[in-house]
Write a protein that holds these residues in place. Structure first.
Motif, mmCIF file in Angstrom:
data_model
loop_
_atom_site.group_PDB
_atom_site.id
_atom_site.type_symbol
_atom_site.label_atom_id
_atom_site.label_comp_id
_atom_site.label_asym_id
_atom_site.label_seq_id
_atom_site.Cartn_x
_atom_site.Cartn_y
_atom_site.Cartn_z
ATOM 1 N N LYS A 200 -45.763 26.697 -9.849
ATOM 2 C CA LYS A 200 -44.381 26.773 -10.333
ATOM 3 C C LYS A 200 -43.410 25.956 -9.483
ATOM 4 N N ASP A 201 -43.603 25.950 -8.179
ATOM 5 C CA ASP A 201 -42.668 25.259 -7.287
ATOM 6 C C ASP A 201 -42.568 23.768 -7.611
ATOM 7 N N LYS A 202 -43.687 23.166 -7.983
ATOM 8 C CA LYS A 202 -43.671 21.740 -8.321
ATOM 9 C C LYS A 202 -42.847 21.492 -9.581
ATOM 10 N N LEU A 203 -42.952 22.409 -10.526
ATOM 11 C CA LEU A 203 -42.195 22.275 -11.777
ATOM 12 C C LEU A 203 -40.698 22.395 -11.513
ATOM 13 N N LEU A 204 -40.306 23.375 -10.704
ATOM 14 C CA LEU A 204 -38.886 23.571 -10.413
ATOM 15 C C LEU A 204 -38.303 22.429 -9.586
ATOM 16 N N ALA A 205 -39.122 21.875 -8.694
ATOM 17 C CA ALA A 205 -38.655 20.750 -7.886
ATOM 18 C C ALA A 205 -38.398 19.530 -8.761
ATOM 19 N N LEU A 206 -39.221 19.353 -9.784
ATOM 20 C CA LEU A 206 -39.067 18.212 -10.678
ATOM 21 C C LEU A 206 -37.976 18.439 -11.711
ATOM 22 N N SER A 207 -37.828 19.679 -12.159
ATOM 23 C CA SER A 207 -36.855 20.002 -13.209
ATOM 24 C C SER A 207 -35.971 21.173 -12.784
ATOM 25 N N PRO A 208 -35.038 20.938 -11.873
ATOM 26 C CA PRO A 208 -34.189 22.022 -11.365
ATOM 27 C C PRO A 208 -33.281 22.645 -12.412
ATOM 28 N N LYS A 209 -33.131 22.006 -13.577
ATOM 29 C CA LYS A 209 -32.290 22.570 -14.629
ATOM 30 C C LYS A 209 -32.956 23.759 -15.326
ATOM 31 N N MET A 210 -34.258 23.907 -15.159
ATOM 32 C CA MET A 210 -34.973 25.001 -15.823
ATOM 33 C C MET A 210 -34.641 26.332 -15.158
ATOM 34 N N ASN A 211 -34.626 27.389 -15.954
ATOM 35 C CA ASN A 211 -34.301 28.724 -15.464
ATOM 36 C C ASN A 211 -35.512 29.313 -14.732
ATOM 37 N N PRO A 212 -35.429 29.486 -13.412
ATOM 38 C CA PRO A 212 -36.594 29.989 -12.664
ATOM 39 C C PRO A 212 -37.025 31.390 -13.076
ATOM 40 N N ASP A 213 -36.091 32.165 -13.652
ATOM 41 C CA ASP A 213 -36.429 33.528 -14.066
ATOM 42 C C ASP A 213 -37.332 33.557 -15.294
ATOM 43 N N LEU A 214 -37.420 32.424 -15.995
ATOM 44 C CA LEU A 214 -38.261 32.356 -17.193
ATOM 45 C C LEU A 214 -39.545 31.555 -16.944
ATOM 46 N N ILE A 215 -39.787 31.185 -15.694
ATOM 47 C CA ILE A 215 -40.999 30.435 -15.350
ATOM 48 C C ILE A 215 -41.931 31.350 -14.572
ATOM 49 N N TYR A 216 -43.136 31.499 -15.054
ATOM 50 C CA TYR A 216 -44.117 32.415 -14.467
ATOM 51 C C TYR A 216 -45.331 31.613 -13.989
ATOM 52 N N ASP A 217 -45.739 31.874 -12.768
ATOM 53 C CA ASP A 217 -46.860 31.140 -12.169
ATOM 54 C C ASP A 217 -48.130 31.973 -12.245
ATOM 55 N N TYR A 218 -48.990 31.668 -13.211
ATOM 56 C CA TYR A 218 -50.227 32.449 -13.345
ATOM 57 C C TYR A 218 -51.193 32.200 -12.183
ATOM 58 N N SER A 219 -51.069 31.053 -11.502
ATOM 59 C CA SER A 219 -51.985 30.756 -10.396
ATOM 60 C C SER A 219 -51.676 31.576 -9.150
ATOM 61 N N ASP A 220 -50.533 32.256 -9.131
ATOM 62 C CA ASP A 220 -50.170 33.121 -8.002
ATOM 63 C C ASP A 220 -50.727 34.533 -8.146
#
Length: 291
Positions: free
Chosen positions: A98-118
């Motif tokens: 998830k961290d890589k996705l947020l770093a690339l697209s900071p406009k995305m809502n982190p509360d709606l992004i779930y990291d299944y690999s964690d």
């Protein structure tokens, strides 16, 4: 419950993940798989159209490579355009790293992004697939049998635990190294030898060495002492735990075996992703009902 999902990007694991969702009765749309032409009953469309017609989105592991979605089966690079981000808006996005996705697209809502690999269940089930993949490599590269060969497992995390059990079941002569006293205590209950990782240089050479420690353990000195004629399989994430330049200079067969679940068992790996996401959806649904 949800009735539709978009699976965007990824390798064979994502295809089997999509198939598992389809078997559960969900409408599944694939985005970024144009090179495959056909996937049976699952529709292939553009990533944008897939996101627009689905209630939640599944991205691969890793979810991004460079500045785009990881999509080896796509004809075109899948960039995070304003249109795609708008299609993602308000939807739950499940991804790996998830961290890589947020770093690339900071406009995305982190509360709606779930990291299944964690998730712990994801890690445990993937440890089994990783250990089986490591054994497959060992059987292919080693010219003897696993039974009675001298094996070292460096590290006693999830993968180390599973791999130790498998090797013992195959009647290998297993030594396991760890740093924690508690891990050494658990290892002592197995039918194998144990040693602190810092004392590896006190041991005699091995036939096969499996490293699971994501830090440099096997430097030039240790390689020349215990791995002179060994097959060395490094399962640790980049940069790994082996000085590969020294291994090459010493003519040691050293293999950095990354992403083994996806390579050795994509069907199982895809089903693990799907089951983990299903667990996360169910937990989130219960939380909302209890709120």
């Amino acid at each position: 419950m949800y009735k539709s999902v978009a699976v965007i990007g990824g390798d064979k694991r994502q295809l089997y993940c999509a198939d598992a969702f389809l078997s559960d009765g969900l409408k599944v749309t694939l985005g970024g798989f144009e090179k495959l032409k056909s996937t049976g009953d699952i529709e292939i469309t553009s990533p944008l159209e897939a996101a627009l017609c689905s209630e939640f989105v599944v991205l691969p592991l890793p979810c991004v490579k460079g500045d785009k979605i990881n999509a080896p089966f796509s004809n075109d690079d899948i960039m995070f355009t304003d249109a795609l981000l708008t299609a993602f808006s308000g939807k739950k996005i499940f991804c790996g790293q998830k961290d890589k996705l947020l770093a690339l697209s900071p406009k995305m809502n982190p509360d709606l992004i779930y990291d299944y690999s964690d998730r712990e269940e994801f890690a445990v089930y993937n440890a089994v697939a990783t250990a089986e993949g490591a054994l497959e490599i060992a059987m292919r590269e080693y010219e003897g049998t696993i039974s009675r060969c001298k094996c070292l497992v460096c590290g006693y995390g999830r993968i180390g635990k599973v791999l130790t059990n498998m090797l013992c079941a195959l009647n290998a002569k297993v030594t396991v190294s760890a740093r924690k006293k508690s891990d050494l205590a658990w290892i002592s209950t197995k039918q194998c030898e144990y040693v602190q990782t810092k004392d590896l240089d006190s041991l005699k050479p091995f036939d096969i060495i499996f490293n699971t420690v994501p830090a440099l353990v096997f430097d030039s000195k240790l390689l020349s002492h215990i791995a002179k004629n060994a097959i060395l399989i490094d399962l640790a994430s980049v940069p790994g735990g082996v000085d590969f330049e020294s291994a090459s200079r010493l003519s040691i067969c050293a293999i950095h075996a990354l992403s083994l679940p996806g390579k050795a068992a994509p069907k199982t790996a895809g089903e693990i992703i799907k089951n983990t996401i299903t667990n996360m959806l169910e937990e989130d649904d219960r939380c909302q009902k209890n709120a």
